[in-house]
Design an enzyme around this catalytic site. Structure first.
Site, PDB file in Angstrom:
ATOM      1  N   ASP A 195     -54.339  24.770 -15.355  1.00  0.00           N
ATOM      2  CA  ASP A 195     -54.053  23.443 -15.152  1.00  0.00           C
ATOM      3  C   ASP A 195     -54.618  22.793 -16.526  1.00  0.00           C
ATOM      4  OD1 ASP A 195     -54.104  20.997 -13.869  1.00  0.00           O
ATOM      5  OD2 ASP A 195     -56.122  21.312 -12.795  1.00  0.00           O
TER       6      ASP A 195
ATOM      7  N   ASN B 154     -54.531  19.389 -16.495  1.00  0.00           N
ATOM      8  CA  ASN B 154     -55.261  17.869 -16.388  1.00  0.00           C
ATOM      9  C   ASN B 154     -56.080  17.691 -15.302  1.00  0.00           C
ATOM     10  OD1 ASN B 154     -53.485  18.325 -14.083  1.00  0.00           O
ATOM     11  ND2 ASN B 154     -52.009  16.602 -14.862  1.00  0.00           N
TER      12      ASN B 154
ATOM     13  N   ASP C 134     -56.054  18.371 -11.999  1.00  0.00           N
ATOM     14  CA  ASP C 134     -55.673  18.000 -10.607  1.00  0.00           C
ATOM     15  C   ASP C 134     -55.473  19.305  -9.771  1.00  0.00           C
ATOM     16  OD1 ASP C 134     -53.261  19.216 -11.458  1.00  0.00           O
ATOM     17  OD2 ASP C 134     -51.871  17.720 -11.059  1.00  0.00           O
TER      18      ASP C 134
ATOM     19  N   ASP D 198     -49.531  23.739 -14.539  1.00  0.00           N
ATOM     20  CA  ASP D 198     -48.690  22.820 -15.009  1.00  0.00           C
ATOM     21  C   ASP D 198     -48.164  23.482 -16.229  1.00  0.00           C
ATOM     22  OD1 ASP D 198     -50.512  22.066 -17.164  1.00  0.00           O
ATOM     23  OD2 ASP D 198     -51.340  20.446 -15.533  1.00  0.00           O
TER      24      ASP D 198
ATOM     25  N   ASP E 186     -36.018  30.712 -13.225  1.00  0.00           N
ATOM     26  CA  ASP E 186     -35.580  31.154 -11.874  1.00  0.00           C
ATOM     27  C   ASP E 186     -34.387  30.210 -11.576  1.00  0.00           C
ATOM     28  OD1 ASP E 186     -36.143  32.370  -9.600  1.00  0.00           O
ATOM     29  OD2 ASP E 186     -38.307  32.264 -10.293  1.00  0.00           O
TER      30      ASP E 186
ATOM     31  N   ASP F 167     -32.670  34.251  -7.870  1.00  0.00           N
ATOM     32  CA  ASP F 167     -33.381  34.330  -6.481  1.00  0.00           C
ATOM     33  C   ASP F 167     -32.206  34.669  -5.415  1.00  0.00           C
ATOM     34  OD1 ASP F 167     -35.874  33.851  -4.867  1.00  0.00           O
ATOM     35  OD2 ASP F 167     -34.616  32.272  -3.925  1.00  0.00           O
TER      36      ASP F 167
ATOM     37  N   HIS G  13     -44.603  37.345  -7.671  1.00  0.00           N
ATOM     38  CA  HIS G  13     -45.224  36.260  -6.732  1.00  0.00           C
ATOM     39  C   HIS G  13     -44.956  36.470  -5.295  1.00  0.00           C
ATOM     40  CE1 HIS G  13     -41.017  35.437  -7.099  1.00  0.00           C
ATOM     41  NE2 HIS G  13     -41.050  34.637  -5.978  1.00  0.00           N
ATOM     42  N   ASP G  14     -44.275  37.508  -4.961  1.00  0.00           N
ATOM     43  CA  ASP G  14     -43.916  37.891  -3.473  1.00  0.00           C
ATOM     44  C   ASP G  14     -44.574  39.074  -2.910  1.00  0.00           C
ATOM     45  OD1 ASP G  14     -42.367  35.676  -2.765  1.00  0.00           O
ATOM     46  OD2 ASP G  14     -40.616  36.684  -3.531  1.00  0.00           O
TER      47      ASP G  14
END
Length: 563
Positions: A21, A23, A25, A29, A98, A199, A330-331
């Protein structure tokens, strides 16, 4: 087989929301990725696979796309993306995006128009059916539980969504849909990206008769997968995609294909069929699943089963097609927690698992944090989880079936997708150095001891071992092109195999147990060799007698066999 750059590459998957990250938040990003490119260069990878960064309402972490040619605000701007692409290329890194075209978001303008009226020009962009006696058109179960059909009161019809109800399936039977998708793909490729990870791309062709699926005992819904996985026109669609788009660029393509067999995988990837370069199969990821709870089962797994699956794919795609090699994405839960030992032998078993995978034939994929030896996480409260699949399972099993909360949480701790999605652990600073704000998903509490700063300072770290694995691929043609042969097929402790190329033999020995094991290799009687890579604390033998090799707990050793 023809030589191709993607066969010699190592791919690093970035899940942007959890990577870095820039920034404050709390959300990773695109500028945060650009900041860390030198880290990836140091690791030695060639290709970045970027999970979705497109504009999305974020119902399924970006896999529900509202606008294919815009960037999600949380991730930055298209200018940020262009800068990332330029910087990556400048540093010798390629970027694969993706591609999510089985479905869109229900907020995509196509669907908004499609559902507005039965007479809409885009009505046929999606799959609409009438119900039967007040019931959905079929009994299929959605991937995230419940029915695959959502009722639309305005038109008195149902639309198909194999995943979330906010992810309506596109109708690939409609030629206009296919042309829209091909135009969008060309737009990104003309921008300069280096390929696509597609995907669930083997879901795009459905059986046009839409039959009911078989209902397992104790289940409410039927299994529709035989009617939407590897459907009747799938090869036609992928060949058309290749002819109209993919063949015009020097790119890499990999199709995520649940339920694909090696024989089907070969048809998708053999070069003269002109479809895809490689596929992701899930067979080895299901080795500890099955039964009424599917992936959420906590079955014991056997090394012989894992070897049988992986070697089957090696043999089937030996001469035709190409394998993609992965433990994590990621899964999936973290591999060191799943197939290794994430406590006493965390570093050693992480290195062993990396060796076992990277020395097979195919293109290896590293998922962010794998090179640190990142582990699963066990948050105590369901409120600490964000993954839609996990939350839906919890609600279904606890509220609907009355399962014990502790039992359900244990399943999430072992198999939940948030295991992979906890933020990247960059340092021992607060939130692992991922953000100066509040992270969108809690950081694994072990970030103080497992982080990039720590591994970069430790010459014996998992990171530096992965560097050696990647370097070995770059410097030894056998690792890329060599023939695979499984050894010790019936051992429940040792995964052993050879790679052979132009007279050179590499012997790979991996101990999957926490006890010392002896590998007896009759085919190597009177043979010796030189260790070219090992995770042993000390290399106590340099020219071992290969007939009997004693392996330490979770040892991995790669030996170049003397001719």
């Amino acid at each position: 087989m023809a030589e191709q750059w993607w066969k010699e590459s190592v791919v690093y998957q970035i899940y942007p929301r959890s990577f870095n990250d820039s920034n404050g938040d709390g959300i990773g990003d695109i500028p945060g990725i650009t900041e860390k490119l030198d880290y990836l260069v140091e690791l030695g990878v060639n290709v970045i696979w970027l999970s979705p960064v497109y504009d999305s309402p974020n119902d399924d972490n970006g896999y529900d796309i509202r606008n294919y040619t815009a960037i999600m605000d949380e991730f930055g701007s298209m200018e940020d993306f262009d800068r990332l692409l330029e910087e990556a290329h400048h540093k010798g890194l390629k970027i694969v995006m993706d591609l999510v075209v089985n479905h869109t978001s229900d907020e995509h303008p196509w669907f908004v128009e499609s559902k507005s009226s039965k007479e809409s020009p885009k009505r046929d962009y999606y799959i609409w059916k009438e119900g039967q006696n007040g019931q959905p058109p079929t009994n299929w179960e959605a991937a995230f539980s419940g029915s695959t059909w959502e009722y639309n009161e305005a038109s008195d019809e149902y639309y198909l969504h194999i995943f979330s109800k906010k992810q309506p399936d596109l109708n690939w039977e409609n030629e206009k849909v296919r042309e829209e998708v091909y135009d969008m793909m060309s737009w990104w490729l003309d921008k300069g990206i280096d390929g696509f990870r597609m995907d669930v791309v083997n879901f795009i062709s459905k059986d046009p008769s839409y039959p009911d699926g078989e209902v397992e005992e104790g289940k409410e819904y039927g299994d529709g997968s035989p009617y939407f996985m590897n459907g009747p026109r799938i090869h036609e669609f992928l060949h058309e995609m290749n002819q109209k788009v993919l063949s015009r660029y020097d790119i890499m393509t990999v199709g995520e294909m649940p339920g694909v067999t090696p024989e089907q995988g070969k048809r998708y990837t053999v070069e003269d069929r002109n479809e895809l370069n490689m596929v992701f199969h899930f067979e080895h990821m299901d080795v500890d699943g099955g039964g009424p709870l599917g992936k959420w089962s906590l079955n014991d797994w056997k090394l012989t089963d894992l070897k049988k699956i992986l070697s089957k794919w090696q043999y089937e795609l030996e001469e035709e097609g190409w394998n993609s090699l992965y433990w994590n994405n990621h899964d999936q839960p973290r591999v060191v927690s799943r197939f290794g030992d994430d406590q006493e032998y965390r570093k050693k078993s992480a290195k062993m698992l990396g060796t076992c995978l990277h020395l097979m034939k195919g293109t290896p994929y590293i998922y962010q944090g794998e090179e640190l030896g990142m582990t699963n996480v066990a948050f105590e409260r369901i409120e600490d989880y964000e993954d839609l699949e996990s939350l839906n399972m919890y609600q279904e099993r606890v509220d609907q079936y009355g399962d014990d909360v502790k039992d359900v949480m244990k399943r999430i701790h072992h198999k939940g997708r948030d295991n992979a999605r906890t933020p990247m652990q960059w340092s021992s600073e607060e939130h692992g150095g991922f953000t100066t704000g509040t992270p969108w998903l809690r950081v694994n509490p072990n970030y103080k001891t497992i982080n990039a700063e720590e591994v970069l300072d430790d010459p014996n770290s998992v990171f530096h071992y992965y560097q050696k694995l990647i370097q070995l691929r770059k410097s030894n043609d056998n690792v890329v092109h060599g023939k695979f042969d499984l050894l010790l097929e019936n051992s429940e402790d040792i995964f052993a195999y050879t790679r052979t190329y132009e007279g050179e033999v590499l012997l790979i020995l991996c101990n999957f147990s926490n006890k010392e094991q002896e590998a007896e290799l009759s085919e190597f009687r009177d043979k010796s060799g030189e260790i070219i890579l090992t995770n042993r604390e000390e290399s106590t033998f340099n020219s071992p007698e290969l007939f009997k090799v004693t392996l330490e707990p979770y040892e991995a050793t790669v030996i170049s066999v003397d001719k």
